[in-house]
Design an enzyme around this catalytic site. Structure first.
Site, PDB file in Angstrom:
ATOM      1  N   CYS A 182      -9.995  -1.607   6.888  1.00  0.00           N
ATOM      2  CA  CYS A 182     -10.546  -2.469   7.921  1.00  0.00           C
ATOM      3  C   CYS A 182     -10.070  -3.895   7.648  1.00  0.00           C
ATOM      4  O   CYS A 182      -9.614  -4.202   6.555  1.00  0.00           O
ATOM      5  CB  CYS A 182     -12.069  -2.439   7.892  1.00  0.00           C
ATOM      6  SG  CYS A 182     -12.726  -0.781   8.038  1.00  0.00           S
ATOM      7  N   ARG A 230      -4.585  -3.173  10.101  1.00  0.00           N
ATOM      8  CA  ARG A 230      -5.399  -2.534   9.061  1.00  0.00           C
ATOM      9  C   ARG A 230      -6.345  -1.482   9.638  1.00  0.00           C
ATOM     10  O   ARG A 230      -6.907  -0.674   8.904  1.00  0.00           O
ATOM     11  CB  ARG A 230      -6.229  -3.584   8.312  1.00  0.00           C
ATOM     12  CG  ARG A 230      -5.403  -4.646   7.631  1.00  0.00           C
ATOM     13  CD  ARG A 230      -6.304  -5.671   6.997  1.00  0.00           C
ATOM     14  NE  ARG A 230      -7.041  -5.108   5.882  1.00  0.00           N
ATOM     15  CZ  ARG A 230      -6.594  -5.026   4.646  1.00  0.00           C
ATOM     16  NH1 ARG A 230      -5.403  -5.493   4.355  1.00  0.00           N
ATOM     17  NH2 ARG A 230      -7.325  -4.500   3.688  1.00  0.00           N
ATOM     18  N   TRP A 259     -11.289   0.751  10.778  1.00  0.00           N
ATOM     19  CA  TRP A 259     -10.634   2.060  10.631  1.00  0.00           C
ATOM     20  C   TRP A 259     -11.722   2.965  10.071  1.00  0.00           C
ATOM     21  O   TRP A 259     -12.135   2.812   8.930  1.00  0.00           O
ATOM     22  CB  TRP A 259      -9.443   1.952   9.675  1.00  0.00           C
ATOM     23  CG  TRP A 259      -8.633   3.196   9.569  1.00  0.00           C
ATOM     24  CD1 TRP A 259      -7.645   3.603  10.410  1.00  0.00           C
ATOM     25  CD2 TRP A 259      -8.705   4.190   8.529  1.00  0.00           C
ATOM     26  NE1 TRP A 259      -7.113   4.792   9.970  1.00  0.00           N
ATOM     27  CE2 TRP A 259      -7.741   5.173   8.820  1.00  0.00           C
ATOM     28  CE3 TRP A 259      -9.496   4.342   7.381  1.00  0.00           C
ATOM     29  CZ2 TRP A 259      -7.541   6.288   8.016  1.00  0.00           C
ATOM     30  CZ3 TRP A 259      -9.297   5.451   6.580  1.00  0.00           C
ATOM     31  CH2 TRP A 259      -8.327   6.412   6.905  1.00  0.00           C
ATOM     32  N   ASN A 288     -15.257  -3.868   4.367  1.00  0.00           N
ATOM     33  CA  ASN A 288     -14.075  -3.005   4.227  1.00  0.00           C
ATOM     34  C   ASN A 288     -14.251  -2.246   2.918  1.00  0.00           C
ATOM     35  O   ASN A 288     -14.499  -2.860   1.889  1.00  0.00           O
ATOM     36  CB  ASN A 288     -12.811  -3.885   4.184  1.00  0.00           C
ATOM     37  CG  ASN A 288     -11.585  -3.099   3.779  1.00  0.00           C
ATOM     38  OD1 ASN A 288     -11.474  -1.910   4.074  1.00  0.00           O
ATOM     39  ND2 ASN A 288     -10.658  -3.764   3.109  1.00  0.00           N
ATOM     40  N   GLY A 289     -14.114  -0.909   2.959  1.00  0.00           N
ATOM     41  CA  GLY A 289     -14.277  -0.114   1.741  1.00  0.00           C
ATOM     42  C   GLY A 289     -15.222   1.037   1.980  1.00  0.00           C
ATOM     43  O   GLY A 289     -15.502   1.396   3.136  1.00  0.00           O
ATOM     44  N   GLU A 321      12.129   9.819   4.207  1.00  0.00           N
ATOM     45  CA  GLU A 321      11.706   8.580   4.866  1.00  0.00           C
ATOM     46  C   GLU A 321      11.982   8.641   6.376  1.00  0.00           C
ATOM     47  O   GLU A 321      11.155   8.214   7.178  1.00  0.00           O
ATOM     48  CB  GLU A 321      12.426   7.395   4.200  1.00  0.00           C
ATOM     49  CG  GLU A 321      12.182   6.033   4.823  1.00  0.00           C
ATOM     50  CD  GLU A 321      10.727   5.586   4.806  1.00  0.00           C
ATOM     51  OE1 GLU A 321       9.881   6.256   4.190  1.00  0.00           O
ATOM     52  OE2 GLU A 321      10.419   4.570   5.462  1.00  0.00           O
ATOM     53  N   LYS A 366       9.086   8.284   9.168  1.00  0.00           N
ATOM     54  CA  LYS A 366       9.121   7.259  10.234  1.00  0.00           C
ATOM     55  C   LYS A 366       8.920   7.911  11.594  1.00  0.00           C
ATOM     56  O   LYS A 366       8.138   7.448  12.402  1.00  0.00           O
ATOM     57  CB  LYS A 366      10.457   6.512  10.254  1.00  0.00           C
ATOM     58  CG  LYS A 366      10.686   5.479   9.197  1.00  0.00           C
ATOM     59  CD  LYS A 366       9.825   4.255   9.248  1.00  0.00           C
ATOM     60  CE  LYS A 366       8.532   4.444   8.505  1.00  0.00           C
ATOM     61  NZ  LYS A 366       8.475   4.222   7.126  1.00  0.00           N
ATOM     62  N   GLU A 410       5.232   9.403  12.071  1.00  0.00           N
ATOM     63  CA  GLU A 410       4.081   8.502  12.169  1.00  0.00           C
ATOM     64  C   GLU A 410       4.058   7.693  13.456  1.00  0.00           C
ATOM     65  O   GLU A 410       2.988   7.360  13.946  1.00  0.00           O
ATOM     66  CB  GLU A 410       3.890   7.636  10.922  1.00  0.00           C
ATOM     67  CG  GLU A 410       4.926   6.611  10.619  1.00  0.00           C
ATOM     68  CD  GLU A 410       4.627   5.841   9.335  1.00  0.00           C
ATOM     69  OE1 GLU A 410       3.478   5.794   8.887  1.00  0.00           O
ATOM     70  OE2 GLU A 410       5.584   5.264   8.779  1.00  0.00           O
ATOM     71  N   HIS A 425      16.670  28.160   1.686  1.00  0.00           N
ATOM     72  CA  HIS A 425      15.553  28.836   1.013  1.00  0.00           C
ATOM     73  C   HIS A 425      14.294  28.880   1.886  1.00  0.00           C
ATOM     74  O   HIS A 425      13.209  29.138   1.378  1.00  0.00           O
ATOM     75  CB  HIS A 425      15.252  28.150  -0.319  1.00  0.00           C
ATOM     76  CG  HIS A 425      16.397  28.215  -1.283  1.00  0.00           C
ATOM     77  ND1 HIS A 425      16.778  29.380  -1.907  1.00  0.00           N
ATOM     78  CD2 HIS A 425      17.277  27.269  -1.686  1.00  0.00           C
ATOM     79  CE1 HIS A 425      17.827  29.144  -2.679  1.00  0.00           C
ATOM     80  NE2 HIS A 425      18.147  27.863  -2.555  1.00  0.00           N
ATOM     81  N   LYS A 478      -2.440   0.183   8.015  1.00  0.00           N
ATOM     82  CA  LYS A 478      -1.332  -0.370   7.243  1.00  0.00           C
ATOM     83  C   LYS A 478      -1.587  -0.278   5.748  1.00  0.00           C
ATOM     84  O   LYS A 478      -0.711   0.053   4.978  1.00  0.00           O
ATOM     85  CB  LYS A 478      -1.119  -1.828   7.658  1.00  0.00           C
ATOM     86  CG  LYS A 478      -0.012  -2.546   6.914  1.00  0.00           C
ATOM     87  CD  LYS A 478       1.333  -2.069   7.391  1.00  0.00           C
ATOM     88  CE  LYS A 478       2.476  -2.721   6.631  1.00  0.00           C
ATOM     89  NZ  LYS A 478       3.712  -1.945   6.807  1.00  0.00           N
TER      90      LYS A 478
HETATM   91  O1  M6R Z   1       1.258  -0.804   0.787  1.00  0.00           O
HETATM   92  P1  M6R Z   1       1.861   0.421   0.175  1.00  0.00           P
HETATM   93  O2  M6R Z   1       3.351   0.334   0.063  1.00  0.00           O
HETATM   94  O3  M6R Z   1       1.244   0.790  -1.135  1.00  0.00           O
HETATM   95  O4  M6R Z   1       1.540   1.581   1.210  1.00  0.00           O
HETATM   96  C1  M6R Z   1       1.853   2.911   0.929  1.00  0.00           C
HETATM   97  C2  M6R Z   1       1.764   3.780   2.167  1.00  0.00           C
HETATM   98  O5  M6R Z   1       0.476   3.775   2.697  1.00  0.00           O
HETATM   99  C3  M6R Z   1       2.753   3.305   3.258  1.00  0.00           C
HETATM  100  O6  M6R Z   1       4.065   3.264   2.772  1.00  0.00           O
HETATM  101  C4  M6R Z   1       2.690   4.251   4.469  1.00  0.00           C
HETATM  102  O7  M6R Z   1       3.183   5.508   4.132  1.00  0.00           O
HETATM  103  C5  M6R Z   1       3.463   3.651   5.647  1.00  0.00           C
HETATM  104  N1  M6R Z   1       2.728   3.850   6.850  1.00  0.00           N
HETATM  105  C6  M6R Z   1       4.811   4.253   5.840  1.00  0.00           C
HETATM  106  O8  M6R Z   1       5.488   3.761   6.942  1.00  0.00           O
END
Ligand code: M6R
Length: 606
Positions: free
Chosen positions: A2, A27, A74, A98-99, A479, A483, A486, A502, A601
């Site tokens: 959050c 966030r 969130w 937040n938490g 990666e 991308k 998500e 496999h 984020k």
């Molecule tokens: O802030 P961080 O790099 O520790 O975050 C890690 C992951 O939460 C972050 O990389 C997440 O997978 C992204 N949404 C990827 O695009």
């Protein structure tokens, strides 16, 4: 997860709070709210959904108060809804959080048995009840806040307003980030720097179990016993413009195009071609004494750690383990004082990575981190920090944070390799020379993305994608798939190309686009054979290949070319077309690119 923002000053604060929340929306964005003090009482406005909905309510109500707190959520406890949106008020006390309050169920049961009635399903609301109870019991508000903090277990960044106190915000943090912003006219509280960067650059990063009393003209930080503690004020050098879209449709697109500049900033003055060396400030470890390096990270940062393993083992011949933050601490890892933990994180606040770092430290390891956000918790808990200097990354899908982490890995590889003696002067000099050309080669890739737009249009309706790569480009396949999934919500999987036969080969038919990362280098012939296996089953192949590869066009459907670079640096270029492909497909499908559903984020809960 959050986002929190708070303001105490002399201006009407509604728009200041909303502007801050807009920069924190990455966030969390399932609901939002503000509490603004007017005539000694907080007025609360909340709305389910995006911040826009809250903005409409604020525009109608036009609160004029000059002290307030805001929140973008969130959901963890209680579904996204107006009633569960923060702030929560009970009696005289209004709270944003937040938490996760881990003992909320037992506290709630206790409060209910004493006659308290709860309006929401959240864990947060109990904090308002606890503080109000203490006030009714006769405590002063600051003592009441402290007493409540001592009763809660779990993670929190909290901001609290108390009716009747029209120039005070109480704030506290434990395992969730919270910063204070200082200026002559007003003082601020926020979850992250961009929220208040347009108002001040002077910031204090609260530490674990700190609480703060934030007033118009004074800010005091204390421990939970009420003793004042000194916290340094840091000048943040980021430019407020860096947290704006700068004419781009989305932050993600802007951040993709910022990569040449960002990696230049990561390199900074850390490279010396003359000495053929890389200097890492504040990191003093004798590589000869490092038994192994253990990298811990999550998501995209984990992918950069996988590339880092390849680089550091190649360049410095030090064994590297890579683990997901969420797994590491639960497997009783074998780690000790001759090992070095390397935590990799854009935000520096990811709870799983932080927990892994702490587990390594508990077992005696020293900790180095690669982090973007200055002063973040992971940075502060590390013995040495290699800051990536990528600037604020707002898009939830990480792009420039990733490539700058990759550069940090190369720097670390050179630094360690020169000290272990596995990289001689000439080899290091050549690698440094090539690394310094990467920003201009990135510009070349980004400027020639027309082919990617055509491919994106062709495959935007696909249901599944497969991404294949080998060696140092295998994590890039992971990666690329992350991308795409998500931000476009298309199911995508990354695989090492040799592993396809496999199992995943069963998925391939004429509807399955397969993205293959196949630049020149060792493994090229093998991956071309893998492509033939895909084509024989009518799969559609999109290749990321080196410019000037004469044969690739014969074995694939589409080719995206990148400059021909040495294998160690290929991921810095091969990932760019994959970021653009994911972005274009998502944009065509009309998804919310910067704030994809269900994501946040910075994941500050386990
Ligand atoms: O802030 P961080 O790099 O520790 O975050 C890690 C992951 O939460 C972050 O990389 C997440 O997978 C992204 N949404 C990827 O695009």
């Amino acid at each position: 997860m959050c986002g929190i923002v708070g303001y105490v000053g002399n201006e009407a604060c509604a728009n200041i709070l909303l502007d801050g929340l807009a920069r924190l929306e990455y966030r969390g964005y399932d609901s939002a709210g503000t509490a603004i003090m007017e005539s000694g009482k907080t007025g609360i406005l909340r709305a389910e959904g995006k911040l826009l909905n809250l903005r409409k309510r604020v525009d109608e109500a036009k609160p004029a108060g000059t002290v307030g707190i805001g929140h973008t959520r969130w959901a963890t406890h209680g579904r996204p809804s107006e009633v569960n949106a923060h702030p929560h008020k009970y009696g005289r006390v209004t709270v944003v959080h937040n938490g996760i309050i881990e003992n909320h169920a037992e506290l709630r049961a206790e409060l209910e048995s004493n006659g308290h009635e709860f309006a929401s399903e959240t864990d947060t609301e109990i904090v308002a009840h606890l503080i109000d109870d203490e006030l009714r019991g006769g405590k002063e508000s600051e003592d009441a806040f402290r007493a409540a903090l001592k009763r809660v277990r779990g993670a929190y960044a909290l901001c609290v307003l108390v009716d009747g106190l029209d120039d005070t915000i109480y704030a506290a943090r434990h395992d969730a980030p919270l910063i204070l912003g200082l200026s002559d006219e007003a003082n601020y509280v926020a979850s992250d720097i961009p929220a208040i960067l347009s108002r001040t650059r002077d910031m204090v990063f609260l530490e674990e179990h700190d609480m703060a009393v934030v007033r118009r003209d004074k800010v005091v930080v204390k421990d939970l016993e009420g003793n004042e503690v000194e916290r340094e004020t840091k000048k943040i050098l980021w430019d407020a413009m860096m947290a704006e879209k700068g004419g781009h449709k989305h932050f993600m697109l802007k951040e993709i195009h910022e990569q040449p500049r960002a990696v230049t900033d990561t390199i900074g003055d850390r490279l010396s071609p003359k000495d053929a060396d890389a200097y890492i400030d504040g990191f003093e470890a004798d590589p000869g004494k490092i038994r192994k390096l253990v990298m811990v990270a999550c998501g995209t940062s984990w992918h950069s750690a996988l590339v880092g393993k390849f680089l550091i083992e190649q360049l410095a011949r030090i064994p590297v383990e890579v683990d997901l933050g969420s797994e590491y601490r639960y497997r009783d890892p074998i780690v000790g004082d001759s090992d070095l933990i390397l935590a990799v994180s854009q935000s520096g606040e990811t709870a799983d990575t932080l927990a892994a770092l702490r587990e390594g430290r508990r077992k005696g390891a020293r900790v180095l981190s690669i982090v973007n956000v200055v002063g973040s918790t992971i940075a502060r808990e590390s013995d040495g920090v290699l800051y990536t200097h990528a600037g604020p990354e707002i898009g939830v899908a990480s792009t420039k944070a990733f490539t700058t982490q990759l550069v940090a890995m190369v720097l670390l590889g050179i630094h360690l390799g020169r000290r272990t003696g596995t990289l001689d002067h000439e080899q290091a000099h050549e690698l440094i020379t090539d690394l310094m050309r990467i920003p201009e080669q990135m510009v070349e890739v980004l400027d020639h993305s027309a082919t990617i737009n055509v491919i994106a249009r062709r495959y935007a309706t696909a249901r599944d994608f497969l991404y294949l790569g080998r060696g140092i480009n295998y994590p890039i396949a992971l990666e690329g798939a992350l991308k795409l999934k998500e931000i476009s919500y298309i199911h995508a999987e990354g695989y090492p190309a040799g592993e396809m036969k496999h199992g995943p080969i069963a998925l391939i038919d004429e509807h399955m686009p397969v993205v293959v990362i196949t630049p020149r280098g060792s493994g090229y012939e093998k991956i071309v054979s893998n492509l033939s296996e895909v084509r024989a089953r009518e799969g559609k192949v999109i290749a990321i290949a080196s410019r000037g590869d004469p044969d690739i066009h014969d074995v694939v459907d589409d080719v995206i070319q990148i400059p021909d670079v040495r294998p160690e640096l290929q991921p810095l270029l091969t990932v760019l077309p994959l970021q653009i492909l994911a972005y274009r497909i998502a944009d065509i499908r009309g998804t919310d690119v910067d704030q994809p559903r269900n994501l946040a984020k910075s994941v500050t809960v386990e």
